[in-house]
Design an enzyme around this catalytic site. Structure first.
Site, PDB file in Angstrom:
ATOM      1  N   ARG A   1      10.987  22.285   8.092  1.00 11.05           N
ATOM      2  CA  ARG A   1       9.924  22.324   7.076  1.00 11.05           C
ATOM      3  C   ARG A   1       9.892  21.058   6.225  1.00 11.05           C
ATOM      4  O   ARG A   1       9.338  21.050   5.135  1.00 11.05           O
ATOM      5  CB  ARG A   1      10.127  23.554   6.178  1.00 11.05           C
ATOM      6  CG  ARG A   1      10.082  24.864   6.960  1.00 11.05           C
ATOM      7  CD  ARG A   1      10.408  26.055   6.083  1.00 11.05           C
ATOM      8  NE  ARG A   1      10.368  27.293   6.865  1.00 11.05           N
ATOM      9  CZ  ARG A   1      10.645  28.500   6.375  1.00 11.05           C
ATOM     10  NH1 ARG A   1      10.986  28.619   5.096  1.00 11.05           N
ATOM     11  NH2 ARG A   1      10.593  29.562   7.150  1.00 11.05           N
TER      12      ARG A   1
ATOM     13  N   TYR B   1     -14.060   0.798  16.924  1.00 16.85           N
ATOM     14  CA  TYR B   1     -15.443   0.627  16.486  1.00 16.85           C
ATOM     15  C   TYR B   1     -16.162  -0.338  17.432  1.00 16.85           C
ATOM     16  O   TYR B   1     -15.538  -1.247  18.007  1.00 16.85           O
ATOM     17  CB  TYR B   1     -15.479   0.113  15.046  1.00 16.85           C
ATOM     18  CG  TYR B   1     -15.214   1.204  14.037  1.00 16.85           C
ATOM     19  CD1 TYR B   1     -16.219   2.100  13.689  1.00 16.85           C
ATOM     20  CD2 TYR B   1     -13.964   1.367  13.459  1.00 16.85           C
ATOM     21  CE1 TYR B   1     -15.989   3.128  12.789  1.00 16.85           C
ATOM     22  CE2 TYR B   1     -13.714   2.386  12.552  1.00 16.85           C
ATOM     23  CZ  TYR B   1     -14.729   3.264  12.227  1.00 16.85           C
ATOM     24  OH  TYR B   1     -14.498   4.298  11.344  1.00 16.85           O
TER      25      TYR B   1
ATOM     26  N   TRP C   1      -8.606  -1.553  -0.015  1.00 19.51           N
ATOM     27  CA  TRP C   1      -9.310  -0.345  -0.444  1.00 19.51           C
ATOM     28  C   TRP C   1     -10.584  -0.659  -1.232  1.00 19.51           C
ATOM     29  O   TRP C   1     -11.260   0.255  -1.717  1.00 19.51           O
ATOM     30  CB  TRP C   1      -8.384   0.529  -1.300  1.00 19.51           C
ATOM     31  CG  TRP C   1      -7.485   1.425  -0.493  1.00 19.51           C
ATOM     32  CD1 TRP C   1      -6.232   1.134  -0.032  1.00 19.51           C
ATOM     33  CD2 TRP C   1      -7.766   2.751  -0.048  1.00 19.51           C
ATOM     34  NE1 TRP C   1      -5.718   2.192   0.673  1.00 19.51           N
ATOM     35  CE2 TRP C   1      -6.643   3.203   0.672  1.00 19.51           C
ATOM     36  CE3 TRP C   1      -8.852   3.608  -0.193  1.00 19.51           C
ATOM     37  CZ2 TRP C   1      -6.576   4.470   1.246  1.00 19.51           C
ATOM     38  CZ3 TRP C   1      -8.794   4.875   0.377  1.00 19.51           C
ATOM     39  CH2 TRP C   1      -7.665   5.287   1.088  1.00 19.51           C
TER      40      TRP C   1
ATOM     41  N   TYR D   1      -4.329   9.847  -1.116  1.00 14.94           N
ATOM     42  CA  TYR D   1      -2.958  10.065  -0.635  1.00 14.94           C
ATOM     43  C   TYR D   1      -1.895  10.279  -1.715  1.00 14.94           C
ATOM     44  O   TYR D   1      -1.209  11.303  -1.744  1.00 14.94           O
ATOM     45  CB  TYR D   1      -2.532   8.881   0.231  1.00 14.94           C
ATOM     46  CG  TYR D   1      -3.345   8.696   1.473  1.00 14.94           C
ATOM     47  CD1 TYR D   1      -3.088   9.424   2.632  1.00 14.94           C
ATOM     48  CD2 TYR D   1      -4.391   7.775   1.489  1.00 14.94           C
ATOM     49  CE1 TYR D   1      -3.842   9.248   3.779  1.00 14.94           C
ATOM     50  CE2 TYR D   1      -5.159   7.592   2.639  1.00 14.94           C
ATOM     51  CZ  TYR D   1      -4.883   8.331   3.783  1.00 14.94           C
ATOM     52  OH  TYR D   1      -5.643   8.154   4.902  1.00 14.94           O
TER      53      TYR D   1
ATOM     54  N   ASP E   1      -8.560   4.188  13.310  1.00 15.24           N
ATOM     55  CA  ASP E   1      -9.189   2.913  13.639  1.00 15.24           C
ATOM     56  C   ASP E   1      -8.103   2.050  14.287  1.00 15.24           C
ATOM     57  O   ASP E   1      -7.236   1.504  13.605  1.00 15.24           O
ATOM     58  CB  ASP E   1      -9.724   2.303  12.337  1.00 15.24           C
ATOM     59  CG  ASP E   1     -10.193   0.856  12.477  1.00 15.24           C
ATOM     60  OD1 ASP E   1     -10.057   0.274  13.564  1.00 15.24           O
ATOM     61  OD2 ASP E   1     -10.698   0.315  11.473  1.00 15.24           O
TER      62      ASP E   1
ATOM     63  N   ALA F   1     -15.399  -0.797   8.886  1.00 15.58           N
ATOM     64  CA  ALA F   1     -16.548   0.109   8.875  1.00 15.58           C
ATOM     65  C   ALA F   1     -16.371   1.069   7.697  1.00 15.58           C
ATOM     66  O   ALA F   1     -15.359   1.758   7.622  1.00 15.58           O
ATOM     67  CB  ALA F   1     -16.647   0.875  10.184  1.00 15.58           C
TER      68      ALA F   1
ATOM     69  N   GLU G   1       0.835  -1.194   0.000  1.00 12.16           N
ATOM     70  CA  GLU G   1       0.000   0.000   0.000  1.00 12.16           C
ATOM     71  C   GLU G   1       0.874   1.252   0.000  1.00 12.16           C
ATOM     72  O   GLU G   1       0.618   2.205  -0.750  1.00 12.16           O
ATOM     73  CB  GLU G   1      -0.928   0.010   1.206  1.00 12.16           C
ATOM     74  CG  GLU G   1      -1.826   1.237   1.254  1.00 12.16           C
ATOM     75  CD  GLU G   1      -2.565   1.396   2.566  1.00 12.16           C
ATOM     76  OE1 GLU G   1      -3.726   1.826   2.547  1.00 12.16           O
ATOM     77  OE2 GLU G   1      -1.958   1.106   3.627  1.00 12.16           O
TER      78      GLU G   1
ATOM     79  N   CYS H   1      -6.563  10.055   6.534  1.00 13.44           N
ATOM     80  CA  CYS H   1      -6.488   9.779   7.979  1.00 13.44           C
ATOM     81  C   CYS H   1      -5.076  10.059   8.484  1.00 13.44           C
ATOM     82  O   CYS H   1      -4.868  10.942   9.304  1.00 13.44           O
ATOM     83  CB  CYS H   1      -6.908   8.339   8.254  1.00 13.44           C
ATOM     84  SG  CYS H   1      -8.636   7.994   7.862  1.00 13.44           S
TER      85      CYS H   1
ATOM     86  N   ARG I   1      -5.228  12.090  11.946  1.00 13.91           N
ATOM     87  CA  ARG I   1      -6.366  12.830  12.488  1.00 13.91           C
ATOM     88  C   ARG I   1      -7.507  11.903  12.896  1.00 13.91           C
ATOM     89  O   ARG I   1      -8.299  12.237  13.780  1.00 13.91           O
ATOM     90  CB  ARG I   1      -6.845  13.883  11.493  1.00 13.91           C
ATOM     91  CG  ARG I   1      -7.291  13.366  10.126  1.00 13.91           C
ATOM     92  CD  ARG I   1      -8.775  13.353   9.943  1.00 13.91           C
ATOM     93  NE  ARG I   1      -9.138  12.594   8.746  1.00 13.91           N
ATOM     94  CZ  ARG I   1     -10.336  12.060   8.583  1.00 13.91           C
ATOM     95  NH1 ARG I   1     -11.269  12.171   9.511  1.00 13.91           N
ATOM     96  NH2 ARG I   1     -10.608  11.375   7.480  1.00 13.91           N
TER      97      ARG I   1
END
Length: 312
Positions: free
Chosen positions: A161, A257, A86, A128, A217, A311, A64, A180, A214
């Site tokens: 930076r 979840y 995905w 992404y 799961d 989910a 991934e 995420c 942010r």
């Protein structure tokens, strides 16, 4: 006795089970949630942060990450690598649009067999990889954030930076899933391995990396995010001629979840085993030249997998 690094993950899971704020979420499944969490893994000895209290398919997580680095946004590329993590989002979209209860297996087979169908129904939007490698600027140019970080690491390694992110506000509505793990930041330091006095010239430079996530799961996503992040860190470190340092993970809305509570309890009943080691078997010519066969993981001895549903 030294605490297993994985215990940080289990402690977070336990905290959510005991004290998480129960709420209904976007998916309708519901979560136990808290705001703010942090874990730190010292990877300077070659450790690879793969969870051992259940089997994690680490190759899928690395594949991934390699897909992200291509800038790809269609699940066909992943399915060709036998990665299905995905599929749920475009499958749900197709079922709703077509009024069909097509199985995941049949949907994936059609994506693989029919390039036109894949172009229409396998696309995830500007997720992404698109943002990392082909951020569309207001000036009409595309910006390769990853290449810029690597260039800065070579030319100005003390910069504050050196980061890239995927939270491109105008393009969020077009994404199958909002980012995420949204910010990756790099930091270079000199570390003494044996504690002996060393000159600055003798110290090896270590590349540490922080991930800000942010939304997390904890049961399904976080183990993959740790593996993918550590793989990225190892690749970038090799490209800039540095050793790997710390991987620091920070979570925003961290949650379990409600359909993962029993699987989490099962996982918490297990005692962590030693982390495996990661070795890159060759030095790739660039960040775009890595393949899954370049990654060798030694000593991974996990407990059996634990089933938990995604989910959507």
């Amino acid at each position: 006795m030294k605490t297993q690094p994985e215990q940080q993950y289990l402690d977070l899971m336990d905290q959510l089970l005991r004290n998480g704020d129960e709420r209904i979420d976007r998916t309708g499944v519901g979560t136990r949630s808290t705001l703010g969490a942090m874990m730190r893994f010292d990877l300077s000895d070659g450790s690879f942060p793969v969870i051992t209290t259940k089997k994690v398919f680490w190759k899928a997580a690395v594949k991934e990450m390699l897909w992200f680095l291509t800038g790809g946004t269609n699940i066909r590329d992943l399915l060709q690598e036998n990665v299905r993590i995905w599929t749920d989002w475009p499958l749900a979209k197709y079922r709703k649009a077509a009024g069909s209860d097509i199985s995941q297996e049949s949907f994936e087979a059609r994506i693989l067999e029919d390039e036109a169908f894949a172009a229409e129904w396998g696309e995830l939007g500007p997720v992404y990889g698109k943002q990392w490698r082909r951020w569309a600027g207001a000036d009409g140019r595309e910006y390769d954030q990853v290449a810029e970080v690597i260039a800065t690491l070579k030319s100005n390694p003390t910069s504050r930076r050196m980061l890239f992110h995927a939270w491109n506000v105008p393009e969020l509505p077009q994404m199958a899933l909002h980012p995420c793990h949204m910010v990756y930041q790099f930091h270079v330091s000199s570390r003494r391995h044996d504690g002996a006095a060393q000159s600055a010239d003798d110290r090896k430079q270590h590349l540490s990396m922080a991930i800000y996530q942010r939304s997390c799961d904890v049961m399904l996503g976080l183990p993959f995010n740790l593996v993918g992040g550590a793989a990225l860190q190892a690749m970038v470190a090799q490209q800039v001629g540095m050793e790997v340092g710390d991987l620091v993970w920070m979570g925003g809305d961290v949650h379990l979840y409600l359909n993962h509570l029993d699987p989490a309890r099962e996982q918490l009943s297990r005692t962590p085993r030693p982390m495996p080691k990661l070795r890159l078997k060759r030095r790739a010519t660039s960040i775009d030249d890595y393949h899954i066969d370049d990654f060798e993981v030694e000593g991974y001895d996990p407990y059996p997998a634990i089933k938990a549903d995604v989910a959507v």
